[in-house]
Scaffold this active site. Structure first.
Site, PDB file in Angstrom:
ATOM      1  N   GLU A 280     -37.360 -43.920 -56.682  1.00 48.51           N
ATOM      2  CA  GLU A 280     -37.932 -44.409 -57.941  1.00 48.51           C
ATOM      3  C   GLU A 280     -38.404 -45.850 -57.832  1.00 48.51           C
ATOM      4  O   GLU A 280     -39.414 -46.241 -58.421  1.00 48.51           O
ATOM      5  CB  GLU A 280     -36.876 -44.291 -59.036  1.00 48.51           C
ATOM      6  CG  GLU A 280     -37.194 -44.960 -60.353  1.00 48.51           C
ATOM      7  CD  GLU A 280     -35.961 -45.047 -61.219  1.00 48.51           C
ATOM      8  OE1 GLU A 280     -35.685 -46.131 -61.747  1.00 48.51           O
ATOM      9  OE2 GLU A 280     -35.266 -44.021 -61.340  1.00 48.51           O
TER      10      GLU A 280
ATOM     11  N   GLY B  47     -19.869 -35.487 -58.610  1.00 50.10           N
ATOM     12  CA  GLY B  47     -18.972 -36.561 -59.047  1.00 50.10           C
ATOM     13  C   GLY B  47     -18.396 -36.392 -60.428  1.00 50.10           C
ATOM     14  O   GLY B  47     -17.188 -36.346 -60.602  1.00 50.10           O
TER      15      GLY B  47
ATOM     16  N   HIS C 148     -29.050 -29.332 -65.244  1.00 54.59           N
ATOM     17  CA  HIS C 148     -29.754 -29.709 -66.461  1.00 54.59           C
ATOM     18  C   HIS C 148     -30.062 -28.498 -67.333  1.00 54.59           C
ATOM     19  O   HIS C 148     -30.639 -28.654 -68.410  1.00 54.59           O
ATOM     20  CB  HIS C 148     -31.034 -30.465 -66.121  1.00 54.59           C
ATOM     21  CG  HIS C 148     -30.769 -31.798 -65.493  1.00 54.59           C
ATOM     22  ND1 HIS C 148     -30.299 -32.870 -66.203  1.00 54.59           N
ATOM     23  CD2 HIS C 148     -30.890 -32.222 -64.219  1.00 54.59           C
ATOM     24  CE1 HIS C 148     -30.148 -33.903 -65.395  1.00 54.59           C
ATOM     25  NE2 HIS C 148     -30.483 -33.535 -64.190  1.00 54.59           N
TER      26      HIS C 148
END
Length: 764
Positions: free
Chosen positions: A608, A435, A697
């Site tokens: 989560e 995105g 990352h």
């Protein structure tokens, strides 16, 4: 007297100094000495602030330049062989390589810290693992504080939780098997801390808030029998948080430690049992102030359990503090320009929570002195209950009118897939991104200028249109099959929607750490939620007008918007989530009407949000998946719904992921070497999957062969006609000079596999 304690303070600094200095170091703008000096300034500032607030036991060792679990791995010498240096030392280069990766060396896997939005780095342990004390960071930081005249309580991640949170290099052993090898390192650290003058040590064992086996209970017993003797005279405070002790309560109470901490925001019902079982000598620490949300405490209600504990145990055996480390909340409310306005007056950030802790202590030691503070807190709570915007009858009526039919697609996936292929005409192994594209300095400067009023709104819109044009041109040149507009207009995938939805407010400086230098500003949900106007339709339609290739509409899902916000505490979370789902449903339907053929609704927080207690999980997953389906199921069969999830273990929620019934799910997989994809094989996931092949990352750019190898591994798990090709996550944190070559190689890897597939088909 009762002691006021703290379990940890935000590491990022009041002005995000941690982020700024880390990134300056990584880019070569400052050297390691300067970076370490700046880190020390943050620590010293935190200690002095807590001292001035009146905290009696101030933590040290809670600071980390990247992640506290990584710090523990480095302390114990748990360095995977691929990061080993000739001398065996762990310098900053090795430390940050473990965190971020290095040339052709993948970083440690990253996953969520229990049910929070903080990410920790997963230690990798070998069956023949040798532990050795490699750093004495906890001792250094304790001595730093002593130089200021502050006797701190050093914090260590306990050895059992460290092992339970680690990853075994293979399936022939369990990390707990290594406990006897690890304990001597902890013993050395405890002795050094005692010799340096420490009196109490905080041993964080958050795994006590999760279900544990008999073997784990034995490990806790063995560990603390050993550590209680390692440094005679040193007092150990065993801290658990994020949930009740439940079946671990007897184990925790019987460990040979000097004190035990209970998360009173999630386990208040356990207090009477804990008091009855704690014995005649142990100290009880009560985590009465919520370390994970920003609402002011009802001090009058919080003082009741504190008084109960004091009556039973006496003031010398009771401490009061936060439920967990305060790193999960912003630093200081008074850094907000609107701090004096409602609803900010209903809030308490980390600094204010310190004063709440001290107020509770004073309510026991000097009741008259606490009267004014309690009155102010009660007045704020009363004002919040009466304020406009908190309750919207129309929103509640709409949520109550939801029907099961609104949560079901018109046809099953196999029918939809045919309709979508006719609509989209995509090749095998279709390529896309998640995105976002890099948030450059140019983007940040334009945003700051617009917010400061120096850039007119029309110029700001024109700026973002140019960013979209550039992004489309780059993607078409690379050869991506499904494009994105890049999200240059968005600060954050949740905050962006919080700025536009009624019932939300956003902060100016409410930053919290997500991982490393990555900070986010969670919006605050204070009232009933609805969508006053379309939020993304114009910009998505504009982006689609620039290309004949499919352009994804990009939305954040209701569970993630809720989970990554500071949520109101006066309404059940499932009701809050349903309100958000209806708002997102309106946006999905408008995107479809505007001609957007692929709509991605990201839900990285689904896993989560899973309760730590097993008996609560089914209910949560039921309403969470219903909320996602409520958001997306109004579209036609030919409209393709994507979702994205990252950095979590899917094994125990695969039925719920399948129940989302998204046409395509993209997941993090590169760091784990496609290990996370095993859950999709075992469950036989029915819809399409995009396993990430590019670890976003890490600054490293993977090779074509490396990505092709990952895709081939994926194809052994999931049929090729169900596979998509994409990075692990959004590319917001990377630079264009990293992104363009990485995506170019990713497309080449996909083309290579298409050609191989065609060749194999011709041979058949």
């Amino acid at each position: 007297m009762v002691l006021a304690t703290n379990l940890g303070f935000p590491r990022i600094g009041g002005q995000r100094e941690l982020k700024k200095h880390l990134e300056a170091f990584w880019s070569g703008q400052i050297n390691d000495s300067r970076m370490l000096e700046e880190m020390e300034k943050i620590r010293r500032g935190n200690w002095l602030l807590q001292l001035q607030a009146g905290i009696d036991q101030i933590p040290s060792g809670d600071f980390s330049p990247y992640d506290h679990v990584l710090d523990t791995a480095v302390m114990a010498g748990a360095i995977p062989p691929r990061f080993a240096t000739p001398s065996g030392t762990v310098d900053l280069t090795t430390y940050f390589a473990m965190a971020r990766g290095g040339p052709e060396v993948p970083a440690l896997e990253m996953t969520k810290w229990f049910d929070t939005n903080y990410h920790y780095l997963v230690p990798e342990l070998q069956e023949d693992q040798i532990f050795a004390l490699c750093t004495i960071k906890p001792v250094r930081e304790f001595l730093e504080a002593r130089e200021l005249g502050i006797l701190t309580r050093p914090v260590l991640l306990g050895p059992v939780s460290f092992l339970l949170l680690s990853k075994a290099a293979n399936s022939t052993f369990h990390p707990l098997d290594l406990l006897e090898r690890l304990l001597p390192v902890y013993g050395q650290v405890l002795m050094k801390l005692r010799d340096a003058g420490a009196q109490w040590i905080q041993m964080d064992e958050p795994c006590l808030a999760t279900e544990q086996s008999a073997a784990a209970h034995q490990a806790f017993q063995r560990a603390y029998q050993t550590l209680s003797l390692a440094a005679p005279g040193l007092k150990l405070m065993l801290t658990s948080y994020f949930g009740p002790l439940a079946d671990n309560l007897d184990c925790a109470v019987n460990l040979p430690v000097a004190g035990l901490h209970l998360d009173m925001t999630r386990a208040a019902h356990e207090l009477p049992e804990l008091i009855s079982k704690i014995g005649p000598a142990k100290v009880l620490s009560l985590g009465l102030i919520d370390g994970r949300n920003i609402w002011r405490a009802d001090l009058a209600a919080k003082v009741e359990p504190l008084t109960l504990a004091v009556r039973a145990l006496g003031t010398q055996r009771v401490m009061v503090g936060p439920s967990c480390s305060l790193k999960h909340v912003p630093v200081d409310l008074y850094m907000e320009p609107r701090a004096a306005d409602e609803p900010f007056t209903w809030m308490a950030f980390a600094h204010q929570k310190l004063h709440e802790i001290v107020a509770l202590k004073n309510a026991v030691d000097s009741p008259k002195a606490a009267t004014a503070v309690f009155a102010t807190a009660s007045a704020a709570l009363a004002a919040r209950n009466m304020a406009g915007g908190v309750v919207n009858p129309a929103v509640r009526q709409r949520a109550a009118a939801v029907t099961p039919a609104m949560m079901e697609r018109h046809s099953r996936f196999s029918v939809r897939k045919v309709a979508q292929q006719e609509n989209l005409n995509l090749p095998l192994w279709p390529t896309t991104t998640i995105g976002s594209f890099p948030q450059t300095q140019e983007v940040r400067r334009a945003r700051m200028a617009w917010r400061a009023g120096t850039m007119p709104l029309e110029d700001y819109h024109a700026f973002h249109q140019k960013q979209i044009q550039d992004a489309v041109e780059i993607q078409e040149a690379i050869g991506l099959d499904v494009l994105v507009h890049g999200e240059s207009e968005r600060t954050d995938m949740v905050e962006f929607f919080g700025e536009q939805l009624a019932g939300f407010l956003t902060t100016a400086n409410g930053w919290v750490q997500s991982y490393g230098s990555r900070c986010v500003k969670p919006p605050v949900i204070f009232g009933d939620v609805q969508r006053p106007a379309a939020m993304t339709v114009d910009i998505s339609a504009y982006a689609q007008s620039l290309t004949t290739r499919p352009m994804k509409g990009m939305l954040t899902g209701p569970v993630t918007i809720m989970q990554w916000s500071f949520v109101r505490d006066d309404l059940p979370r499932r009701e809050v989530c349903r309100q958000i789902a209806l708002a997102i449903r309106d946006e999905v339907m408008d995107l479809e009407k505007a001609g957007i053929r692929i709509i991605q609704v990201d839900e990285p927080a689904l896993r989560e949000g899973l309760p730590l207690a097993a008996d609560q999980r089914k209910e949560y997953l039921n309403w969470a998946t219903e909320c996602f389906r409520l958001a997306v199921c109004g579209v036609a069969d030919s409209t393709q719904i994507h979702t994205h999830m990252c950095y979590c273990d899917f094994n125990d929620i695969m039925p719920a992921i399948a129940a989302l019934d998204a046409d395509v799910i993209s997941i993090e997989a590169a760091r784990s070497g496609m290990a996370l994809l095993a859950a999709f094989r075992e469950f036989r996931y029915p819809n399409d999957v995009g396993p990430g092949v590019y670890d976003i990352h890490s600054p490293e750019i993977p090779t074509v062969d490396a990505m092709a190898a990952l895709l081939q591994m994926a194809a052994r798990v999931v049929p090729a006609d169900q596979l998509w090709v994409n990075p692990d996550c959004g590319l917001k944190t990377r630079q264009w000079d990293q992104v363009i070559p990485a995506l170019t190689r990713m497309v080449k890897a996909a083309v290579m596999l298409r050609q191989k597939n065609n060749a194999d088909s011709q041979l058949v």
